[in-house]
Design a protein around this motif. Structure first.
Motif, PDB file in Angstrom:
ATOM      1  N   ALA A  98       8.629  -4.529  -1.203  1.00 24.93           N
ATOM      2  CA  ALA A  98       8.553  -3.429  -2.173  1.00 24.93           C
ATOM      3  C   ALA A  98       9.572  -2.379  -1.734  1.00 24.93           C
ATOM      4  CB  ALA A  98       7.144  -2.885  -2.247  1.00 24.93           C
ATOM      5  N   GLY A  99       9.096  -1.248  -1.181  1.00 30.96           N
ATOM      6  CA  GLY A  99      10.039  -0.240  -0.698  1.00 30.96           C
ATOM      7  C   GLY A  99      10.808  -0.692   0.523  1.00 30.96           C
ATOM      8  N   GLY A 100      10.144  -1.470   1.375  1.00 31.66           N
ATOM      9  CA  GLY A 100      10.797  -2.042   2.544  1.00 31.66           C
ATOM     10  C   GLY A 100      11.055  -1.071   3.683  1.00 31.66           C
ATOM     11  N   THR A 101      10.481   0.138   3.611  1.00 29.59           N
ATOM     12  CA  THR A 101      10.822   1.161   4.605  1.00 29.59           C
ATOM     13  C   THR A 101      10.322   0.830   6.005  1.00 29.59           C
ATOM     14  OG1 THR A 101       8.857   2.449   4.008  1.00 29.59           O
ATOM     15  CG2 THR A 101      10.909   3.004   2.887  1.00 29.59           C
ATOM     16  N   ASN A 102       9.308   0.001   6.129  1.00 28.34           N
ATOM     17  CA  ASN A 102       8.834  -0.455   7.434  1.00 28.34           C
ATOM     18  C   ASN A 102       9.257  -1.894   7.698  1.00 28.34           C
ATOM     19  OD1 ASN A 102       5.609  -0.995   9.024  1.00 28.34           O
ATOM     20  ND2 ASN A 102       7.518  -0.377   9.950  1.00 28.34           N
ATOM     21  N   LEU A 103       9.106  -2.755   6.712  1.00 26.64           N
ATOM     22  CA  LEU A 103       9.381  -4.177   6.894  1.00 26.64           C
ATOM     23  C   LEU A 103      10.826  -4.438   7.307  1.00 26.64           C
ATOM     24  CD1 LEU A 103       8.629  -7.167   6.692  1.00 26.64           C
ATOM     25  CD2 LEU A 103       9.109  -7.039   4.227  1.00 26.64           C
ATOM     26  N   ILE A 104      11.780  -3.813   6.638  1.00 28.60           N
ATOM     27  CA  ILE A 104      13.184  -4.070   6.952  1.00 28.60           C
ATOM     28  C   ILE A 104      13.525  -3.605   8.361  1.00 28.60           C
ATOM     29  CG2 ILE A 104      15.569  -3.621   6.269  1.00 28.60           C
ATOM     30  CD1 ILE A 104      13.955  -5.448   4.376  1.00 28.60           C
ATOM     31  N   ASP A 105      12.969  -2.466   8.774  1.00 25.43           N
ATOM     32  CA  ASP A 105      13.173  -2.016  10.157  1.00 25.43           C
ATOM     33  C   ASP A 105      12.643  -3.046  11.147  1.00 25.43           C
ATOM     34  OD1 ASP A 105      14.402   0.322   9.448  1.00 25.43           O
ATOM     35  OD2 ASP A 105      12.631   1.582   9.711  1.00 25.43           O
ATOM     36  N   LEU A 106      11.467  -3.587  10.872  1.00 23.23           N
ATOM     37  CA  LEU A 106      10.875  -4.573  11.771  1.00 23.23           C
ATOM     38  C   LEU A 106      11.709  -5.853  11.826  1.00 23.23           C
ATOM     39  CD1 LEU A 106       7.114  -4.127  10.815  1.00 23.23           C
ATOM     40  CD2 LEU A 106       8.190  -3.485  12.979  1.00 23.23           C
ATOM     41  N   MET A 107      12.288  -6.225  10.702  1.00 24.29           N
ATOM     42  CA  MET A 107      13.146  -7.411  10.677  1.00 24.29           C
ATOM     43  C   MET A 107      14.433  -7.162  11.465  1.00 24.29           C
ATOM     44  SD  MET A 107      12.574  -8.614   6.721  1.00 24.29           S
ATOM     45  CE  MET A 107      13.758  -9.960   6.793  1.00 24.29           C
ATOM     46  N   LYS A 108      14.989  -5.975  11.342  1.00 22.54           N
ATOM     47  CA  LYS A 108      16.205  -5.640  12.100  1.00 22.54           C
ATOM     48  C   LYS A 108      15.963  -5.678  13.600  1.00 22.54           C
ATOM     49  CE  LYS A 108      18.384  -2.682   8.586  1.00 22.54           C
ATOM     50  NZ  LYS A 108      18.765  -1.274   8.248  1.00 22.54           N
ATOM     51  N   GLU A 138      10.982 -15.832   4.236  1.00 21.59           N
ATOM     52  CA  GLU A 138      11.149 -15.608   2.806  1.00 21.59           C
ATOM     53  C   GLU A 138      10.657 -14.204   2.453  1.00 21.59           C
ATOM     54  OE1 GLU A 138       9.880 -17.569  -1.542  1.00 21.59           O
ATOM     55  OE2 GLU A 138       9.041 -18.366   0.330  1.00 21.59           O
ATOM     56  N   LEU A 139      11.432 -13.494   1.654  1.00 18.76           N
ATOM     57  CA  LEU A 139      11.003 -12.216   1.090  1.00 18.76           C
ATOM     58  C   LEU A 139      10.798 -12.390  -0.404  1.00 18.76           C
ATOM     59  CD1 LEU A 139      13.236  -9.519   2.853  1.00 18.76           C
ATOM     60  CD2 LEU A 139      10.932 -10.286   3.451  1.00 18.76           C
ATOM     61  N   ILE A 140       9.622 -11.970  -0.876  1.00 15.64           N
ATOM     62  CA  ILE A 140       9.289 -12.070  -2.300  1.00 15.64           C
ATOM     63  C   ILE A 140       9.377 -10.670  -2.885  1.00 15.64           C
ATOM     64  CG2 ILE A 140       7.534 -12.746  -3.971  1.00 15.64           C
ATOM     65  CD1 ILE A 140       6.347 -14.529  -1.671  1.00 15.64           C
ATOM     66  N   ALA A 150      -0.044   0.102  -7.033  1.00 11.94           N
ATOM     67  CA  ALA A 150       0.414  -0.236  -5.682  1.00 11.94           C
ATOM     68  C   ALA A 150       1.910  -0.025  -5.506  1.00 11.94           C
ATOM     69  CB  ALA A 150       0.060  -1.682  -5.356  1.00 11.94           C
ATOM     70  N   LEU A 151       2.683  -0.159  -6.589  1.00 15.79           N
ATOM     71  CA  LEU A 151       4.134  -0.005  -6.489  1.00 15.79           C
ATOM     72  C   LEU A 151       4.610   1.399  -6.854  1.00 15.79           C
ATOM     73  CD1 LEU A 151       5.423  -3.453  -7.824  1.00 15.79           C
ATOM     74  CD2 LEU A 151       5.231  -2.661  -5.462  1.00 15.79           C
ATOM     75  N   GLY A 152       3.678   2.301  -7.143  1.00 16.09           N
ATOM     76  CA  GLY A 152       4.063   3.693  -7.321  1.00 16.09           C
ATOM     77  C   GLY A 152       4.581   4.255  -6.016  1.00 16.09           C
ATOM     78  N   LYS A 153       5.561   5.142  -6.101  1.00 19.91           N
ATOM     79  CA  LYS A 153       6.139   5.728  -4.899  1.00 19.91           C
ATOM     80  C   LYS A 153       5.226   6.811  -4.331  1.00 19.91           C
ATOM     81  CE  LYS A 153       9.851   3.254  -5.579  1.00 19.91           C
ATOM     82  NZ  LYS A 153      10.094   2.016  -4.806  1.00 19.91           N
ATOM     83  N   ASN A 176      10.328   8.796  -1.162  1.00 20.40           N
ATOM     84  CA  ASN A 176      10.902   8.388  -2.450  1.00 20.40           C
ATOM     85  C   ASN A 176      11.043   6.875  -2.567  1.00 20.40           C
ATOM     86  OD1 ASN A 176      11.143  11.022  -3.344  1.00 20.40           O
ATOM     87  ND2 ASN A 176      13.287  11.226  -2.739  1.00 20.40           N
ATOM     88  N   MET A 177      11.038   6.179  -1.443  1.00 17.83           N
ATOM     89  CA  MET A 177      11.164   4.719  -1.432  1.00 17.83           C
ATOM     90  C   MET A 177       9.832   4.023  -1.175  1.00 17.83           C
ATOM     91  SD  MET A 177      14.165   3.458  -2.062  1.00 17.83           S
ATOM     92  CE  MET A 177      14.001   1.835  -1.318  1.00 17.83           C
ATOM     93  N   ALA A 178       9.018   4.581  -0.284  1.00 16.18           N
ATOM     94  CA  ALA A 178       7.789   3.920   0.152  1.00 16.18           C
ATOM     95  C   ALA A 178       6.783   3.834  -0.993  1.00 16.18           C
ATOM     96  CB  ALA A 178       7.182   4.674   1.325  1.00 16.18           C
ATOM     97  N   THR A 179       6.063   2.738  -1.066  1.00 22.04           N
ATOM     98  CA  THR A 179       5.084   2.528  -2.121  1.00 22.04           C
ATOM     99  C   THR A 179       3.667   2.779  -1.617  1.00 22.04           C
ATOM    100  OG1 THR A 179       4.863   0.174  -1.604  1.00 22.04           O
ATOM    101  CG2 THR A 179       6.548   0.801  -3.233  1.00 22.04           C
ATOM    102  N   ASN A 180       2.760   2.993  -2.557  1.00 17.75           N
ATOM    103  CA  ASN A 180       1.367   3.264  -2.193  1.00 17.75           C
ATOM    104  C   ASN A 180       0.727   2.077  -1.469  1.00 17.75           C
ATOM    105  OD1 ASN A 180       1.545   5.783  -3.498  1.00 17.75           O
ATOM    106  ND2 ASN A 180       1.034   4.862  -5.475  1.00 17.75           N
ATOM    107  N   GLY A 181       0.948   0.879  -1.996  1.00 23.16           N
ATOM    108  CA  GLY A 181       0.400  -0.304  -1.337  1.00 23.16           C
ATOM    109  C   GLY A 181       1.051  -0.549   0.013  1.00 23.16           C
TER     110      GLY A 181
END
Length: 328
Positions: A29-39, A47-49, A71-74, A105-110
């Motif tokens: 979704a926003g990826g603000t935590n997930l992408i950091d963890l992947m880096k 796989e990213l959906i 859940a996808l609201g910012k 502004n990027m992070a989602t509620n879910g």
């Protein structure tokens, strides 16, 4: 960052089906935590959906009172929505205490609910971490654990949960709406959504494989006029809580009819202060009673080598949050 497959989901059902078929896939979704963890090579999905095109971003009133946060609201949209500001100011205060405007502004509620710990040993792949690699050990247990848990920890993990939003949502008795494989749904009380570490600290929450958060529902409450979110941190911006408190009071004159008290920065999940709530019921809203509630709260604390200060800090933060909520 490791190679991964990128897939776009067109419907919630499609997203759930894709995730069910590949347990090593992750929703993006926003990826603000997930992408950091992947880096950092901490998260290693193959796989990213991408679920950003799903229509799960609305904020609206629901039948019987309360509101639904898509859940996808910012996070920014949730914090500033008129219904939230009017009826759930505690949530607004908590969201605005977290991260930066750019991240909100990027992070989602879910996604906010699914944040992983900011434990430095979790992020350092050279160090043992049962949350990152089950069975490898917990470096924080005997390491530098100033930021870590004083409640609910186990020998396997002493990390704390980082979200501010979830602390307020727990005080607000939210429910997490989830779409399951096969098209069925379930509603999880937020106090049951996050887990204590126990023997399986790699599991942060009670979601099952393939499940997708679709909304967060908040019931009506009676403490909008008397609520507070207080976050104590090493610096006044862009820092996670050493201790935070979400407090809501229902008053009749100066008598506390009921309260909702939740502490952050002290456990693997939002830590509800049930004993303090019970003590304050039908008591006068006085500093003396607030102080007694704080003492009761800390009776169960088990500090580590470097975070004994959280006991006194927790007491003072709770007292201050209650005083602020009382003033309205």
């Amino acid at each position: 960052m490791r190679p991964f497959k990128y897939t776009t989901a067109s419907t919630p059902t499609t997203a759930v089906g894709l995730a069910q078929s590949n347990p090593n896939a992750r929703f993006l979704a926003g990826g603000t935590n997930l992408i950091d963890l992947m880096k950092e090579d901490v998260a290693r999905p193959d796989e990213l959906i991408d679920i950003n095109s799903l229509k799960l971003n609305s904020i609206s009133a629901i039948t019987g009172g309360g509101i639904s946060l898509g859940a996808l609201g910012k996070n920014t949209e949730a914090a500033n929505h008129p219904l939230v500001r009017k009826n759930y100011p505690l949530l607004t205060k908590a969201i605005l205490a977290g991260a930066s405007a750019q991240i909100r502004n990027m992070a989602t509620n879910g996604g906010n609910l699914l944040q992983r710990t900011r434990c430095t040993y979790f992020y350092d792949t050279a160090m043992p971490c049962n949350k990152r690699e089950p069975g490898s050990g917990c470096a924080a247990l005997q390491g530098i654990n100033r930021m870590h848990a004083i409640f609910g920890w186990s020998e396997n993990c002493v990390a704390v949960y980082p979200s501010d939003m979830a602390i307020a949502l727990t005080a607000l008795k939210a429910r997490v709406k989830v779409l399951q494989p096969g098209g069925t749904t379930r509603s999880i009380p937020i106090e049951d959504f996050h887990r204590l570490p126990g023997e399986q600290p790699q599991h942060d929450n009670t979601l099952r494989t393939g499940e997708l958060i679709t909304a967060i529902e908040l019931p009506p409450n009676d403490f909008a006029a008397h609520s507070a979110y207080l976050k104590v941190r090493d610096r006044n911006s862009y820092a996670f809580a050493l201790v935070s408190v979400a407090a809501g009071l229902v008053l009749k004159g100066n008598t506390i009819l009921s309260s909702q008290l939740v502490m952050g920065g002290v456990a693997h999940k939002p830590w509800a202060l049930k004993a303090a709530e019970q003590f304050l019921k039908n008591k006068a809203a006085t500093v003396d009673n607030f102080s007694k509630a704080a003492e009761i709260t800390m009776q169960e604390a088990r500090p580590l080598n470097h975070n004994k200060f959280k006991i006194e800090l927790g007491k003072r933060t709770l007292i201050s949050a209650l005083q602020t909520a009382l003033k309205g």
